[in-house]
Motif scaffolding. Structure first.
Motif, short mmCIF file in Angstrom:
data_model
loop_
_atom_site.label_atom_id
_atom_site.label_comp_id
_atom_site.label_asym_id
_atom_site.label_seq_id
_atom_site.Cartn_x
_atom_site.Cartn_y
_atom_site.Cartn_z
N MET A 35 25.71 133.88 -2.65
CA MET A 35 24.90 132.81 -2.06
C MET A 35 23.44 133.26 -2.00
O MET A 35 23.15 134.37 -1.57
N GLY A 36 22.52 132.38 -2.43
CA GLY A 36 21.10 132.74 -2.37
C GLY A 36 20.51 132.40 -1.01
O GLY A 36 21.22 131.98 -0.10
N PHE A 37 19.18 132.60 -0.87
CA PHE A 37 18.50 132.19 0.36
C PHE A 37 18.30 130.67 0.31
O PHE A 37 18.25 130.09 -0.77
N SER A 38 18.13 130.06 1.46
CA SER A 38 17.88 128.61 1.47
C SER A 38 16.42 128.35 1.83
O SER A 38 15.71 129.26 2.29
N ALA A 39 16.01 127.09 1.68
CA ALA A 39 14.63 126.71 2.02
C ALA A 39 14.39 126.80 3.52
O ALA A 39 13.27 126.65 3.99
N ASP A 40 15.47 127.02 4.31
CA ASP A 40 15.32 127.18 5.75
C ASP A 40 15.20 128.64 6.19
O ASP A 40 14.95 128.92 7.35
N THR A 41 15.43 129.58 5.26
CA THR A 41 15.49 130.99 5.66
C THR A 41 14.22 131.40 6.43
O THR A 41 14.31 132.08 7.45
N LEU A 42 13.05 130.99 5.93
CA LEU A 42 11.79 131.33 6.61
C LEU A 42 10.95 130.07 6.84
O LEU A 42 9.72 130.11 6.74
N ARG A 43 11.62 128.96 7.13
CA ARG A 43 10.91 127.68 7.22
C ARG A 43 9.75 127.73 8.22
O ARG A 43 9.93 128.12 9.37
N ASP A 44 8.56 127.38 7.71
CA ASP A 44 7.31 127.28 8.50
C ASP A 44 6.84 128.59 9.11
O ASP A 44 5.96 128.59 9.97
N ARG A 45 7.40 129.72 8.68
CA ARG A 45 6.80 131.00 9.07
C ARG A 45 5.49 131.16 8.29
O ARG A 45 5.37 130.65 7.17
N VAL A 46 4.57 131.91 8.87
CA VAL A 46 3.28 132.16 8.20
C VAL A 46 3.25 133.61 7.75
O VAL A 46 3.46 134.53 8.55
N ALA A 47 2.99 133.80 6.45
CA ALA A 47 3.01 135.16 5.88
C ALA A 47 1.66 135.49 5.26
O ALA A 47 0.98 134.62 4.71
N ILE A 48 1.28 136.77 5.34
CA ILE A 48 0.17 137.30 4.54
C ILE A 48 0.79 138.26 3.54
O ILE A 48 1.59 139.13 3.91
N VAL A 49 0.41 138.14 2.27
CA VAL A 49 0.86 139.08 1.24
C VAL A 49 -0.37 139.71 0.61
O VAL A 49 -1.22 139.00 0.05
N THR A 50 -0.50 141.03 0.71
CA THR A 50 -1.63 141.71 0.06
C THR A 50 -1.24 142.09 -1.37
O THR A 50 -0.06 142.24 -1.69
N GLY A 51 -2.26 142.21 -2.21
CA GLY A 51 -2.00 142.53 -3.62
C GLY A 51 -1.20 141.44 -4.30
O GLY A 51 -0.33 141.70 -5.12
N ALA A 52 -1.55 140.17 -3.97
CA ALA A 52 -0.72 139.04 -4.43
C ALA A 52 -1.24 138.40 -5.71
O ALA A 52 -0.70 137.40 -6.15
#
Ligand SMILES: NC(=O)c1ccc[n+]([C@@H]2O[C@H](COP(=O)([O-])OP(=O)(O)OC[C@H]3O[C@@H](n4cnc5c(N)ncnc54)[C@H](OP(=O)(O)O)[C@@H]3O)[C@@H](O)[C@H]2O)c1
Length: 260
Positions: A1-18
């Motif tokens: 089973m993969g991740f769903s669109a709810d796994t991190l729904r509406d969390r805010v992320a910063i990704v460096t080196g993106a």
């Protein structure tokens, strides 16, 4: 089973080196599982297409030019992210820099650049975002380190030393910030085919050799690192901090079957 669109729904992320490689894959895969993403690196023009990929997944995106080794720029990037999104739930310290050189020939300036990006950048971003997360009483920090930080590296000693520093910073901060509801973990890739790696392994023969050295006999794909980051950032990993997840195609061990 993969991740769903709810796994991190509406969390805010910063990704460096993106702007490329593993960081770009992390930004896009985080968006696929519901997160809004601020993408950071030095080249704004290279970040805008990545921000568009995040928006194409139906999420909000912000492209922020920032050198992770410069405290003023890091503070600026964190302030911009906060003013755009109001909170920061996930920080992925992925920006990295490597050159291959015998240590006896490595200029001091290259040592400094390697430490600034691979270690000081993790400190600066973790401190600036950590202060926000301490106020929130929640947050997930994920440092992209390397198998080189555990095993060392012939030809990339400074890089390996800086990555080992980031790995131990992960351990220390995992313990130190647990009381604030913040988890700090690392994902340590083995060889992954990215723009940056292809600058070091310049010929098909070098790539083939690198693949043969991996027990699973191939290089990793950037998405395979991103999926480990998603797991560590998810609620399913809430009891995990100070740990390193290796995604390396298998460990390098002392005895090789093909030398029998
Ligand atoms: N690929 C592998 O085999 C492998 C293996 C083990 C660990 N890793 C680690 O995984 C991470 C990503 O690797 P990769 O292969 O995807 O790297 P890459 O293709 O070389 O990309 C490096 C990224 O970091 C950014 N960057 C470099 N210096 C920066 C700085 N001072 N400030 C802000 N951003 C900076 C670059 O963007 P700008 O040029 O726009 O700044 C770029 O987006 C790194 O931490 C690397 O050490 C990779």
């Amino acid at each position: 089973m993969g991740f769903s669109a709810d796994t991190l729904r509406d969390r805010v992320a910063i990704v460096t080196g993106a702007s490329q490689g593993i960081g770009r894959a992390i930004a896009v895969e985080l968006a696929r599982v519901g997160a809004h993403v601020a993408v950071c690196s030095r080249r704004k023009d290279a970040l805008e297409p990545v921000a568009d990929l995040v928006r194409a997944e139906g999420r909000r995106a912000l492209a922020v030019a920032c050198d992770v080794g410069d405290a003023r720029q890091v503070d600026g990037a964190v302030a911009q992210t906060l003013s755009a999104f109001g909170r920061i739930d996930i920080l992925v310290n992925n920006a990295g820099y490597r050159i291959r050189s015998p240590l006896e020939d490595l200029p001091r300036s290259e040592w400094d650049a390697m430490v600034a990006t691979n270690l000081t950048g993790v400190f600066l971003f973790s401190q600036a975002v950590g202060r926000v997360m301490i106020r929130q009483r929640a947050g997930k920090i994920i440092n992209v380190t390397s198998v080189a930080g555990r095993s060392g590296s012939r030809g990339m000693a400074a890089y390996a030393a800086a990555k080992a520093g980031a790995a131990v910073l992960t351990l220390s901060l995992g313990a130190e910030w647990a009381k604030h509801g913040i988890t700090v973990n690392a994902v340590a890739p083995g060889p992954v085919e990215t723009e940056g790696v292809l600058e070091v392994w310049k010929t098909p023969a070098m790539i083939a050799q690198a693949s043969r050295d991996v027990p699973l006999q191939r290089l990793g794909r950037p998405e395979e690192i991103a999926w480990a980051v998603i797991f560590v950032a998810s609620d399913q990993a809430n009891f995990m901090t100070g740990e390193t997840v290796y995604v390396s195609g298998g460990p390098r061990v002392a005895n090789r079957e093909d030398t029998k």
